[in-house]
Design an enzyme around this catalytic site. Structure first.
Site, PDB file in Angstrom:
ATOM      1  N   SER A  91       0.992  -1.149   0.041  1.00  0.00           N
ATOM      2  CA  SER A  91       0.009  -0.026  -0.079  1.00  0.00           C
ATOM      3  C   SER A  91       0.826   1.265   0.101  1.00  0.00           C
ATOM      4  O   SER A  91       1.944   1.359   0.581  1.00  0.00           O
ATOM      5  CB  SER A  91      -0.837  -0.074   1.186  1.00  0.00           C
ATOM      6  OG  SER A  91      -1.569   1.334   1.553  1.00  0.00           O
ATOM      7  N   TYR A  96      -1.962  -0.390  10.052  1.00  0.00           N
ATOM      8  CA  TYR A  96      -2.174  -0.856   8.503  1.00  0.00           C
ATOM      9  C   TYR A  96      -0.655  -0.413   7.959  1.00  0.00           C
ATOM     10  O   TYR A  96      -0.052  -1.190   7.158  1.00  0.00           O
ATOM     11  CB  TYR A  96      -3.229   0.159   8.325  1.00  0.00           C
ATOM     12  CG  TYR A  96      -3.289  -0.235   6.739  1.00  0.00           C
ATOM     13  CD1 TYR A  96      -3.906  -1.487   6.331  1.00  0.00           C
ATOM     14  CD2 TYR A  96      -3.002   0.598   5.509  1.00  0.00           C
ATOM     15  CE1 TYR A  96      -4.291  -1.712   4.852  1.00  0.00           C
ATOM     16  CE2 TYR A  96      -3.308   0.382   4.426  1.00  0.00           C
ATOM     17  CZ  TYR A  96      -3.766  -0.776   3.912  1.00  0.00           C
ATOM     18  OH  TYR A  96      -4.072  -0.980   2.636  1.00  0.00           O
TER      19      TYR A  96
END
Ligand SMILES: NC(=O)c1ccc[n+]([C@@H]2O[C@H](COP(=O)([O-])OP(=O)(O)OC[C@H]3O[C@@H](n4cnc5c(N)ncnc54)[C@H](O)[C@@H]3O)[C@@H](O)[C@H]2O)c1
Length: 251
Positions: A142, A155
């Site tokens: 990501s 995350y």
């Protein structure tokens, strides 16, 4: 149907939705036989129907990709169909929480899937690919691994670790003919980003405004990058993080 991947068997996790679904469809369109994995059985069946209606081959396997033994079961399932050539780890969860409010169960939910799931899947795939002397592994990372975003510490940590896992495994597995790369999407329109947002259009516009191209991503933008990394067109590419993010970050 294109034939770039004809004869290859690919496992794609998160295949019931979003980026995983688009990746499975793209690999199948390029000739791969695909094993679709997810916890969501109904979504898997929908993806399989889309692939089969277009003339491709798809096999569904329901698995919790945070559980090492279920990941191993998925690898056995795939290896029972044919030689395991390609593994794409897309399963992941994103949830925001200020770091000071994180409790152990939230911590485990994010890390067990995003990091643990990627680690156990890479190693399960690699154990089966090493004797073949060939294989292709792609992790979906990501943009958050490069750009600190308040509320997303776990995350971002998990995806930064996935990037380093990718590089380390590229070194360990390269001598066995296995290439390991990651694709790091920026904001991509999927159920993860827009389904729960009351004002999805404003969210999309805000993210598009951050890109020099004025764009947000589609799942197929990410799928196309994965397809490149598992084809022979990328034979000299390993240990790389391919950022498909509209230029939002350029580390
Ligand atoms: N959408 C974005 O903007 C974006 C940006 C960067 C990275 N990513 C990454 O891309 C990947 C896919 O995200 P998406 O946007 O397609 O999400 P999505 O919400 O569309 O799909 C997530 C899928 O993961 C499955 N899943 C959840 N927990 C699971 C588990 N324990 N085992 C197996 N499957 C499980 C869900 O059933 C669902 O089908 C994730 O790793 C995410 O972190 C997404």
């Amino acid at each position: 149907m294109m034939t770039l991947l004809t004869g290859r068997l690919a496992v794609v996790t998160d295949a019931a939705s979003g980026i995983g679904r688009a990746t499975a469809i793209r690999l199948a369109r390029q000739g791969a036989r695909v094993v679709l994995a997810d916890i969501a059985a109904a979504g898997l069946a929908e993806t399989a129907a889309l692939i089969c209606e277009a003339g491709g081959e798809a096999h569904c396997h329901v698995a919790d990709c945070a559980d090492p033994s279920q990941i191993d079961g998925l690898a056995d399932f795939a290896a029972g169909i044919a030689r395991l050539d390609i593994w794409c780890n897309s399963a992941g969860v994103a949830a925001a929480c200020p770091a000071v409010d994180v409790d152990p169960s939230f911590y485990d939910r994010i890390l067990d899937l995003n990091l643990g799931g990627s680690f156990w899947a890479c190693t399960a795939a690699a154990r089966r690919m090493i004797p073949q002397g060939r294989g292709f592994i792609v992790n979906i990372s990501s943009n958050a691994a490069d750009e600190p975003i308040a509320g997303l510490s776990l995350y971002a940590m998990s995806k930064a670790a996935v990037n380093m896992l990718t590089r380390t495994l590229a070194k360990e597995l390269g001598p066995h003919g296995i290439r390991v790369n990651a694709v790091a999407p920026g904001f991509t329109v999927t159920p993860m980003t827009v389904a729960s947002d009351a004002d999805a259009q404003a969210l999309i516009a805000r993210n598009a405004a951050r890109s020099p191209l004025g764009l947000v991503g589609s799942p197929d933008d990410v799928a196309a990058a994965v397809a490149y990394l598992v084809s022979d067109d990328s034979r000299f590419v390993t240990g790389q993080i391919l950022r498909v993010n509209g230029g939002i970050t350029m580390p």
